[in-house]
Design a protein around this motif. Structure first.
Motif, PDB file in Angstrom:
ATOM      1  N   ILE A  19       0.839  -1.206   0.000  1.00 48.92           N
ATOM      2  CA  ILE A  19       0.000   0.000   0.000  1.00 48.92           C
ATOM      3  C   ILE A  19       0.876   1.260   0.000  1.00 48.92           C
ATOM      4  N   SER A  20       1.903   1.273   0.814  1.00 51.49           N
ATOM      5  CA  SER A  20       2.790   2.439   0.886  1.00 51.49           C
ATOM      6  C   SER A  20       3.497   2.684  -0.447  1.00 51.49           C
ATOM      7  N   THR A  21       4.071   1.641  -1.013  1.00 52.78           N
ATOM      8  CA  THR A  21       4.790   1.777  -2.281  1.00 52.78           C
ATOM      9  C   THR A  21       3.836   2.112  -3.423  1.00 52.78           C
ATOM     10  N   GLY A  22       2.700   1.441  -3.471  1.00 56.18           N
ATOM     11  CA  GLY A  22       1.720   1.706  -4.521  1.00 56.18           C
ATOM     12  C   GLY A  22       1.217   3.134  -4.485  1.00 56.18           C
ATOM     13  N   THR A  23       0.970   3.650  -3.291  1.00 56.29           N
ATOM     14  CA  THR A  23       0.495   5.023  -3.150  1.00 56.29           C
ATOM     15  C   THR A  23       1.571   6.019  -3.573  1.00 56.29           C
ATOM     16  N   LYS A  24       2.829   5.745  -3.215  1.00 52.12           N
ATOM     17  CA  LYS A  24       3.932   6.633  -3.620  1.00 52.12           C
ATOM     18  C   LYS A  24       4.081   6.676  -5.138  1.00 52.12           C
ATOM     19  N   ILE A  25       3.955   5.526  -5.775  1.00 52.74           N
ATOM     20  CA  ILE A  25       4.173   5.456  -7.225  1.00 52.74           C
ATOM     21  C   ILE A  25       2.958   5.931  -8.017  1.00 52.74           C
ATOM     22  N   PHE A  26       1.755   5.503  -7.619  1.00 49.34           N
ATOM     23  CA  PHE A  26       0.558   5.747  -8.425  1.00 49.34           C
ATOM     24  C   PHE A  26      -0.397   6.783  -7.837  1.00 49.34           C
ATOM     25  N   GLY A  27      -0.159   7.218  -6.617  1.00 52.74           N
ATOM     26  CA  GLY A  27      -1.015   8.227  -5.993  1.00 52.74           C
ATOM     27  C   GLY A  27      -2.457   7.784  -5.881  1.00 52.74           C
ATOM     28  N   ASP A  28      -3.384   8.673  -6.280  1.00 50.48           N
ATOM     29  CA  ASP A  28      -4.824   8.405  -6.172  1.00 50.48           C
ATOM     30  C   ASP A  28      -5.294   7.260  -7.058  1.00 50.48           C
ATOM     31  N   LYS A  29      -4.499   6.894  -8.048  1.00 45.52           N
ATOM     32  CA  LYS A  29      -4.893   5.818  -8.974  1.00 45.52           C
ATOM     33  C   LYS A  29      -4.688   4.435  -8.367  1.00 45.52           C
ATOM     34  N   PHE A  30      -3.976   4.363  -7.243  1.00 44.79           N
ATOM     35  CA  PHE A  30      -3.727   3.095  -6.558  1.00 44.79           C
ATOM     36  C   PHE A  30      -4.871   2.837  -5.588  1.00 44.79           C
ATOM     37  N   ILE A  31      -5.596   1.733  -5.801  1.00 40.08           N
ATOM     38  CA  ILE A  31      -6.748   1.396  -4.961  1.00 40.08           C
ATOM     39  C   ILE A  31      -6.537   0.002  -4.365  1.00 40.08           C
ATOM     40  N   PRO A  32      -6.077  -0.061  -3.097  1.00 43.16           N
ATOM     41  CA  PRO A  32      -5.900  -1.370  -2.464  1.00 43.16           C
ATOM     42  C   PRO A  32      -7.248  -1.955  -2.061  1.00 43.16           C
ATOM     43  N   MET A  33      -7.427  -3.227  -2.319  1.00 44.48           N
ATOM     44  CA  MET A  33      -8.664  -3.935  -1.958  1.00 44.48           C
ATOM     45  C   MET A  33      -8.328  -4.836  -0.772  1.00 44.48           C
ATOM     46  N   THR A  34      -8.643  -4.378   0.442  1.00 43.70           N
ATOM     47  CA  THR A  34      -8.209  -5.083   1.647  1.00 43.70           C
ATOM     48  C   THR A  34      -9.299  -5.923   2.306  1.00 43.70           C
ATOM     49  N   GLU A  35     -10.516  -5.900   1.764  1.00 44.68           N
ATOM     50  CA  GLU A  35     -11.595  -6.705   2.338  1.00 44.68           C
ATOM     51  C   GLU A  35     -12.196  -7.607   1.260  1.00 44.68           C
ATOM     52  N   PHE A  36     -12.635  -8.791   1.688  1.00 41.29           N
ATOM     53  CA  PHE A  36     -13.258  -9.729   0.761  1.00 41.29           C
ATOM     54  C   PHE A  36     -14.575  -9.165   0.247  1.00 41.29           C
ATOM     55  N   MET A  37     -14.894  -9.484  -1.011  1.00 40.68           N
ATOM     56  CA  MET A  37     -16.172  -9.099  -1.610  1.00 40.68           C
ATOM     57  C   MET A  37     -17.073 -10.319  -1.690  1.00 40.68           C
ATOM     58  N   ASP A  38     -18.357 -10.070  -1.680  1.00 34.20           N
ATOM     59  CA  ASP A  38     -19.332 -11.106  -1.969  1.00 34.20           C
ATOM     60  C   ASP A  38     -19.014 -11.656  -3.368  1.00 34.20           C
ATOM     61  N   PHE A  39     -19.224 -12.960  -3.579  1.00 33.78           N
ATOM     62  CA  PHE A  39     -18.836 -13.600  -4.841  1.00 33.78           C
ATOM     63  C   PHE A  39     -19.462 -12.924  -6.059  1.00 33.78           C
ATOM     64  N   ASP A  40     -20.761 -12.647  -5.998  1.00 29.14           N
ATOM     65  CA  ASP A  40     -21.427 -12.011  -7.145  1.00 29.14           C
ATOM     66  C   ASP A  40     -20.870 -10.606  -7.403  1.00 29.14           C
ATOM     67  N   LYS A  41     -20.603  -9.877  -6.337  1.00 27.73           N
ATOM     68  CA  LYS A  41     -20.015  -8.541  -6.476  1.00 27.73           C
ATOM     69  C   LYS A  41     -18.617  -8.636  -7.094  1.00 27.73           C
TER      70      LYS A  41
END
Length: 75
Positions: A19-41
């Motif tokens: 997350i730290s490296t991704g944010t430094k390199i890509f800024g607002d375009k970096f979107i970490p997905m840290t929680e599981f999603m419902d399968f259909d979603k």
């Protein structure tokens, strides 16, 4: 850029570093997905993206790869 990180230790060093490296390199375009999603979603999410890049040195994410290819996406 969406980056799935909803696996392993949620408080682990690896996730924090990504997350730290991704944010430094890509800024607002970096979107970490840290929680599981419902399968259909999650299927709707996979259907909404156009290109996927996997940086693996071994076989991983075959379920995602097969699903994305089935949707006609570039992998």
């Amino acid at each position: 850029m969406f980056v799935p990180l909803s696996y392993g230790d949620p408080k682990g060093v690896y996730i924090k570093e990504v997350i730290s490296t991704g944010t430094k390199i890509f800024g607002d375009k970096f979107i970490p997905m840290t929680e599981f999603m419902d399968f259909d979603k999650y299927l709707n999410f996979l259907g909404s993206i156009n290109i996927t890049i996997f940086n693996h040195n071994r076989q991983q994410a075959m379920g995602n790869t097969i699903t994305l290819l089935g949707f006609g996406k570039k992998v």
